[in-house]
Design a protein around this motif. Structure first.
Motif, PDB file in Angstrom:
ATOM      1  N   LYS A  48      -7.562  -1.370   1.359  1.00  0.00           N
ATOM      2  CA  LYS A  48      -8.024  -1.050  -0.106  1.00  0.00           C
ATOM      3  C   LYS A  48      -8.194   0.001  -0.107  1.00  0.00           C
ATOM      4  CE  LYS A  48     -12.463  -2.734  -2.265  1.00  0.00           C
ATOM      5  NZ  LYS A  48     -13.444  -3.233  -2.049  1.00  0.00           N
ATOM      6  N   MET A  49      -8.524   0.742   0.438  1.00  0.00           N
ATOM      7  CA  MET A  49      -8.518   2.027   0.399  1.00  0.00           C
ATOM      8  C   MET A  49      -7.345   3.447  -0.532  1.00  0.00           C
ATOM      9  SD  MET A  49     -12.185   3.858   2.275  1.00  0.00           S
ATOM     10  CE  MET A  49     -11.919   5.264   1.141  1.00  0.00           C
ATOM     11  N   PHE A  50      -6.353   2.571   0.366  1.00  0.00           N
ATOM     12  CA  PHE A  50      -4.817   3.200   0.422  1.00  0.00           C
ATOM     13  C   PHE A  50      -4.721   2.832  -1.573  1.00  0.00           C
ATOM     14  CE2 PHE A  50      -3.776   3.517   4.739  1.00  0.00           C
ATOM     15  CZ  PHE A  50      -4.024   4.592   5.123  1.00  0.00           C
ATOM     16  N   ILE A  51      -4.172   1.682  -1.858  1.00  0.00           N
ATOM     17  CA  ILE A  51      -4.384   1.314  -3.086  1.00  0.00           C
ATOM     18  C   ILE A  51      -5.525   1.631  -4.747  1.00  0.00           C
ATOM     19  CG2 ILE A  51      -4.760  -1.217  -4.358  1.00  0.00           C
ATOM     20  CD1 ILE A  51      -2.237  -1.393  -2.860  1.00  0.00           C
ATOM     21  N   GLU A  52      -6.911   1.297  -4.150  1.00  0.00           N
ATOM     22  CA  GLU A  52      -7.734   2.372  -4.949  1.00  0.00           C
ATOM     23  C   GLU A  52      -7.033   4.125  -4.891  1.00  0.00           C
ATOM     24  OE1 GLU A  52     -11.552   1.560  -3.115  1.00  0.00           O
ATOM     25  OE2 GLU A  52     -11.504  -0.306  -3.956  1.00  0.00           O
ATOM     26  N   LYS A  53      -6.907   4.545  -4.207  1.00  0.00           N
ATOM     27  CA  LYS A  53      -6.933   6.278  -3.778  1.00  0.00           C
ATOM     28  C   LYS A  53      -5.380   6.472  -4.729  1.00  0.00           C
ATOM     29  CE  LYS A  53      -6.775  10.158  -3.811  1.00  0.00           C
ATOM     30  NZ  LYS A  53      -7.765  10.890  -4.389  1.00  0.00           N
ATOM     31  N   THR A  54      -3.881   5.462  -4.701  1.00  0.00           N
ATOM     32  CA  THR A  54      -3.080   4.820  -5.757  1.00  0.00           C
ATOM     33  C   THR A  54      -3.299   4.871  -7.126  1.00  0.00           C
ATOM     34  OG1 THR A  54      -1.700   4.328  -3.895  1.00  0.00           O
ATOM     35  CG2 THR A  54      -0.931   3.914  -6.042  1.00  0.00           C
ATOM     36  N   HIS A  63      -3.809   6.883 -12.672  1.00  0.00           N
ATOM     37  CA  HIS A  63      -4.817   7.293 -14.167  1.00  0.00           C
ATOM     38  C   HIS A  63      -4.253   8.868 -14.450  1.00  0.00           C
ATOM     39  CE1 HIS A  63      -5.096   2.839 -15.445  1.00  0.00           C
ATOM     40  NE2 HIS A  63      -5.378   2.563 -13.949  1.00  0.00           N
ATOM     41  N   LYS A  64      -4.684   9.337 -13.295  1.00  0.00           N
ATOM     42  CA  LYS A  64      -4.604  11.194 -13.462  1.00  0.00           C
ATOM     43  C   LYS A  64      -3.240  11.438 -14.827  1.00  0.00           C
ATOM     44  CE  LYS A  64      -8.109  12.615 -10.044  1.00  0.00           C
ATOM     45  NZ  LYS A  64      -8.258  12.683  -8.769  1.00  0.00           N
ATOM     46  N   ASN A  65      -2.694  10.751 -14.343  1.00  0.00           N
ATOM     47  CA  ASN A  65      -1.511  11.499 -14.859  1.00  0.00           C
ATOM     48  C   ASN A  65      -1.179  10.781 -16.679  1.00  0.00           C
ATOM     49  OD1 ASN A  65       1.669  11.499 -16.375  1.00  0.00           O
ATOM     50  ND2 ASN A  65       2.622  10.000 -14.690  1.00  0.00           N
ATOM     51  N   LYS A  66      -1.644  11.846 -17.889  1.00  0.00           N
ATOM     52  CA  LYS A  66      -1.826  11.284 -18.690  1.00  0.00           C
ATOM     53  C   LYS A  66      -0.945   9.990 -19.525  1.00  0.00           C
ATOM     54  CE  LYS A  66      -4.889  15.300 -19.959  1.00  0.00           C
ATOM     55  NZ  LYS A  66      -4.939  16.095 -20.749  1.00  0.00           N
ATOM     56  N   TYR A  98       1.139   7.987 -17.985  1.00  0.00           N
ATOM     57  CA  TYR A  98       1.063   7.043 -17.689  1.00  0.00           C
ATOM     58  C   TYR A  98       0.908   5.742 -18.459  1.00  0.00           C
ATOM     59  CZ  TYR A  98      -0.200   2.876 -14.121  1.00  0.00           C
ATOM     60  OH  TYR A  98      -0.662   1.639 -13.798  1.00  0.00           O
ATOM     61  N   GLU A  99      -0.078   5.964 -19.164  1.00  0.00           N
ATOM     62  CA  GLU A  99      -0.338   4.569 -20.079  1.00  0.00           C
ATOM     63  C   GLU A  99       0.219   4.419 -21.071  1.00  0.00           C
ATOM     64  OE1 GLU A  99      -2.976   3.123 -19.423  1.00  0.00           O
ATOM     65  OE2 GLU A  99      -4.159   4.470 -18.080  1.00  0.00           O
ATOM     66  N   MET A 100       1.681   5.522 -21.154  1.00  0.00           N
ATOM     67  CA  MET A 100       2.513   4.837 -22.481  1.00  0.00           C
ATOM     68  C   MET A 100       3.952   4.135 -20.794  1.00  0.00           C
ATOM     69  SD  MET A 100       1.168   6.940 -24.880  1.00  0.00           S
ATOM     70  CE  MET A 100       2.362   6.684 -25.695  1.00  0.00           C
ATOM     71  N   TYR A 101       3.722   4.343 -19.892  1.00  0.00           N
ATOM     72  CA  TYR A 101       4.550   3.572 -19.488  1.00  0.00           C
ATOM     73  C   TYR A 101       4.990   2.046 -19.716  1.00  0.00           C
ATOM     74  CZ  TYR A 101       5.331   7.969 -16.550  1.00  0.00           C
ATOM     75  OH  TYR A 101       4.768   9.053 -16.028  1.00  0.00           O
ATOM     76  N   ASP A 102       6.039   1.833 -19.633  1.00  0.00           N
ATOM     77  CA  ASP A 102       6.048  -0.130 -19.805  1.00  0.00           C
ATOM     78  C   ASP A 102       5.967  -0.720 -18.160  1.00  0.00           C
ATOM     79  OD1 ASP A 102       8.571   0.505 -17.567  1.00  0.00           O
ATOM     80  OD2 ASP A 102       9.909   0.604 -19.499  1.00  0.00           O
ATOM     81  N   MET A 103       6.042  -1.970 -18.200  1.00  0.00           N
ATOM     82  CA  MET A 103       5.748  -2.228 -16.842  1.00  0.00           C
ATOM     83  C   MET A 103       6.262  -2.156 -15.362  1.00  0.00           C
ATOM     84  SD  MET A 103       4.458  -6.756 -16.990  1.00  0.00           S
ATOM     85  CE  MET A 103       4.444  -7.331 -15.615  1.00  0.00           C
ATOM     86  N   LYS A 104       7.244  -2.156 -15.620  1.00  0.00           N
ATOM     87  CA  LYS A 104       9.073  -1.468 -15.092  1.00  0.00           C
ATOM     88  C   LYS A 104       7.815   0.116 -14.479  1.00  0.00           C
ATOM     89  CE  LYS A 104      13.347  -0.830 -13.587  1.00  0.00           C
ATOM     90  NZ  LYS A 104      14.360  -0.972 -14.842  1.00  0.00           N
ATOM     91  N   SER A 105       8.068   0.593 -14.995  1.00  0.00           N
ATOM     92  CA  SER A 105       7.476   2.288 -14.878  1.00  0.00           C
ATOM     93  C   SER A 105       6.504   2.740 -14.182  1.00  0.00           C
ATOM     94  CB  SER A 105       8.190   3.196 -16.096  1.00  0.00           C
ATOM     95  OG  SER A 105       8.895   3.005 -16.270  1.00  0.00           O
ATOM     96  N   MET A 116       4.867  -0.126 -12.181  1.00  0.00           N
ATOM     97  CA  MET A 116       5.087  -0.733 -10.920  1.00  0.00           C
ATOM     98  C   MET A 116       6.264   0.026 -10.282  1.00  0.00           C
ATOM     99  SD  MET A 116       4.665  -3.485  -9.083  1.00  0.00           S
ATOM    100  CE  MET A 116       5.194  -4.926 -10.037  1.00  0.00           C
ATOM    101  N   LEU A 117       7.266   1.020 -10.876  1.00  0.00           N
ATOM    102  CA  LEU A 117       7.877   1.836  -9.588  1.00  0.00           C
ATOM    103  C   LEU A 117       6.673   3.314  -9.726  1.00  0.00           C
ATOM    104  CD1 LEU A 117      11.637   1.858 -11.444  1.00  0.00           C
ATOM    105  CD2 LEU A 117      11.167   1.474  -9.495  1.00  0.00           C
ATOM    106  N   SER A 118       6.331   3.549 -10.048  1.00  0.00           N
ATOM    107  CA  SER A 118       4.827   5.172 -10.179  1.00  0.00           C
ATOM    108  C   SER A 118       4.298   4.448  -9.183  1.00  0.00           C
ATOM    109  CB  SER A 118       3.926   4.979 -11.705  1.00  0.00           C
ATOM    110  OG  SER A 118       5.731   5.496 -12.325  1.00  0.00           O
ATOM    111  N   PHE A 119       3.562   3.265  -9.017  1.00  0.00           N
ATOM    112  CA  PHE A 119       2.174   2.379  -7.908  1.00  0.00           C
ATOM    113  C   PHE A 119       3.190   2.572  -6.981  1.00  0.00           C
ATOM    114  CE2 PHE A 119       1.797  -0.804  -5.281  1.00  0.00           C
ATOM    115  CZ  PHE A 119      -0.018  -1.056  -5.236  1.00  0.00           C
ATOM    116  N   TYR A 120       4.362   2.158  -6.572  1.00  0.00           N
ATOM    117  CA  TYR A 120       4.950   1.851  -5.340  1.00  0.00           C
ATOM    118  C   TYR A 120       5.622   3.389  -4.745  1.00  0.00           C
ATOM    119  CZ  TYR A 120       6.363  -2.847  -4.712  1.00  0.00           C
ATOM    120  OH  TYR A 120       6.171  -4.301  -4.279  1.00  0.00           O
TER     121      TYR A 120
END
Length: 219
Positions: free
Chosen positions: A61-67, A72-75, A77-84, A86-90
């Protein structure tokens, strides 16, 4: 003068637990033995965890939370579309797993019982679904016509299976810098989002060829 005892925190217990598992190649036999070997009390342990097994769930769970925290530290990121997103998450998630690969491989590959493995990943599943809800809220729900064809719950379940399959691929990946896992991620996420757009054929065939090549020719 007596030395001041270091405060025992949740993160400290998790760190000590991971070290213990790696050093002994097995989890502690009991809360008593684990706490005693690390010079803290059972009361300290139970302030954060109910059982040894609950630490295992918490770690993933902590691995996900850290991800998500790093995303969200990447400014931008909020401008990415849904696919981007998801890729950033992975890519971020598997970077964290790679940094802890020895532990992850040890605890997941020891469980031949698939049910036990899935139970251990229950914390991961819940946190991942929370992440999916977060990115769905951005643009997916505004596409009402597509939503009728690809329900939110179906998207969550499909994405969870996709994450498990990617995790399995990563565990077996012996390529330098796990570059084949990166290819797998790009192709599988592309397939998922093209399925949502009802235009999957080219990417599905391409992804299928990649998997066939890896499993048949590289055994």
């Amino acid at each position: 003068m007596a030395t001041k005892k270091t405060a025992i925190t949740k993160d400290k217990i998790v760190s000590l637990y991971m070290d213990y598992v790696l050093e002994h190649s097995e989890k502690p036999k009991s809360v008593y033995s684990f706490s005693k070997s690390n010079d803290f009390t059972e009361t300290d342990f139970y302030a954060y965890f109910g059982t040894i097994e609950s630490i295992e769930k918490e770690i993933f769970k902590m691995f996900i939370e850290k991800t998500v925290e790093l995303l969200h530290k990447n400014k931008e990121y909020e401008m990415y579309d849904m696919k981007s997103k998801m890729l950033s998450f992975y890519f971020t998630f598997f970077e964290i797993l790679t940094a802890n690969r020895s532990y992850v491989v040890l605890v997941l590959k020891e469980h031949n019982n698939q049910l036990k493995k899935v139970m251990q990943l229950s914390g991961l599943r819940n946190s991942f679904k929370n992440f999916l809800t977060e990115i769905i809220a951005d643009d997916f729900r505004t596409q009402q016509e597509r939503l009728q064809n690809f329900q939110e719950k179906a998207f969550q379940e499909t994405s969870w299976i996709q994450l498990l399959l990617t995790l399995k691929f990563w565990l077996d990946d012996a390529s330098p810098a796990f570059e084949k896992t990166d290819i797998y991620i790009e192709k599988s996420v592309k397939v998922t989002f093209e399925l949502m757009n009802i235009a999957p054929i080219d990417s599905l065939i391409d992804f299928g060829k990649f998997i066939f090549k890896e499993k048949i020719y590289n055994k």
